[in-house]
Scaffold this motif. Structure first.
Motif, PDB file in Angstrom:
ATOM      1  N   LEU A  37     -64.837  93.196 110.017  1.00 14.99           N
ATOM      2  CA  LEU A  37     -64.148  92.895 108.759  1.00 14.99           C
ATOM      3  C   LEU A  37     -63.395  94.117 108.242  1.00 14.99           C
ATOM      4  O   LEU A  37     -62.236  94.011 107.813  1.00 14.99           O
ATOM      5  N   ALA A  40     -60.411  94.550 110.355  1.00 12.09           N
ATOM      6  CA  ALA A  40     -59.439  93.490 110.056  1.00 12.09           C
ATOM      7  C   ALA A  40     -58.643  93.821 108.799  1.00 12.09           C
ATOM      8  O   ALA A  40     -57.424  93.618 108.734  1.00 12.09           O
ATOM      9  N   LYS A  75     -62.665  91.241 117.623  1.00 14.41           N
ATOM     10  CA  LYS A  75     -63.035  90.268 116.600  1.00 14.41           C
ATOM     11  C   LYS A  75     -62.167  90.428 115.357  1.00 14.41           C
ATOM     12  O   LYS A  75     -61.825  89.441 114.696  1.00 14.41           O
ATOM     13  N   LYS A  79     -59.909  87.526 113.740  1.00 15.31           N
ATOM     14  CA  LYS A  79     -60.119  87.089 112.358  1.00 15.31           C
ATOM     15  C   LYS A  79     -58.802  86.850 111.637  1.00 15.31           C
ATOM     16  O   LYS A  79     -58.657  85.895 110.867  1.00 15.31           O
TER      17      LYS A  79
END
Length: 256
Positions: A37, A40, A75, A79
């Protein structure tokens, strides 16, 4: 648009390209503890700065010398973009002939550099990549990657000098006024800059002697712009070399 991400020991370089045009290049610090996260958010912020919508991203290619964060970076991209991600490594088409003892040991960043170099320059070629480490990659006249050298990077040398001494301060990489310094800071700048440049010149002389012919000398990496101007060899500075290589590798694997 395709994202190109190079995960280095010190920085993560994030770029974007569309067809043959590189749209942007930015760097963020490598944090091995960052979550997907957090990564991202960093990538999305860069895209927003350049007014690029995540819906415009059709793919991503990643090279890495820090395997511990490969999954988190992948990832992170998924995302925000929900696109296909190519990780440079075994099974990925590069078109590069690697003639070293264990081809799997060649870093994916050096693979990308070599792919771009062979696309734009005439072999034999020596690629100097100046990052956390200073690496030299040698491509012979038959277009084979035959090996190279790995030396401590300029940043590592500077940190060691200040951390292991009691009175030497941290310095910038601005060039000194003269080679023979007249104060501590000027002496350190001269030793670091001219010492690194002299090291590169000496290594290039030995490589040229062993090859038996004069190669094309290329330099890339975040610290090359500070050191290469002080070298005595004619060296082409190309700080987009790695991203160009990732672009070519992506095209070989996805667009064919």
């Amino acid at each position: 648009m395709v994202l190109a991400i190079d995960i280095g020991n010190t920085n993560v370089v994030i770029g974007g390209f569309q067809e043959q045009q590189i749209l942007f290049v930015e760097r963020v610090s490598t944090n091995q503890n960052a979550t997907s996260l957090e990564l991202a958010i960093s990538i999305k912020t860069i895209l927003e700065i350049y007014q690029i919508q995540t819906t415009e991203i059709e793919g991503c290619i990643i090279s890495s010398v820090v395997p511990s964060i490969n999954h988190a970076v992948r990832k992170a991209v998924e995302k925000i973009a929900h696109c296909h991600v190519v990780l440079v490594g075994p099974g990925v088409k590069t078109g590069l002939q690697i003639a070293i003892d264990n081809p799997a040991q060649l870093g994916s960043d050096r693979v990308a550099d070599a792919v771009a170099a062979l696309h734009e320059y005439q072999p034999p070629i020596v690629i100097i990549d100046m990052g956390t480490a200073t690496t030299l990659s040698v491509i012979d006249a038959q277009r084979r990657h035959i090996g190279g050298m790995i030396a401590p990077g300029v940043g590592i040398s500077m940190n060691a000098l200040t951390e292991k001494t009691a009175q030497l301060p941290k310095i910038s990489l601005d060039p000194p006024k003269r080679c023979i310094g007249s104060n501590t800071v000027e002496c350190m700048k001269s030793g670091i800059l001219y010492g690194a440049a002299g090291c590169i010149d000496g290594l290039l002389d030995r490589i040229e002697e062993e090859l038996g012919e004069t190669p094309t000398f290329l330099a890339t990496g975040g610290l090359s712009e500070f050191i290469i101007p002080h070298c005595r060899h004619k060296i082409v500075l190309d700080n987009l070399l790695l991203l160009k290589g990732l672009q070519l590798i992506y095209q070989k694997n996805v667009e064919a």
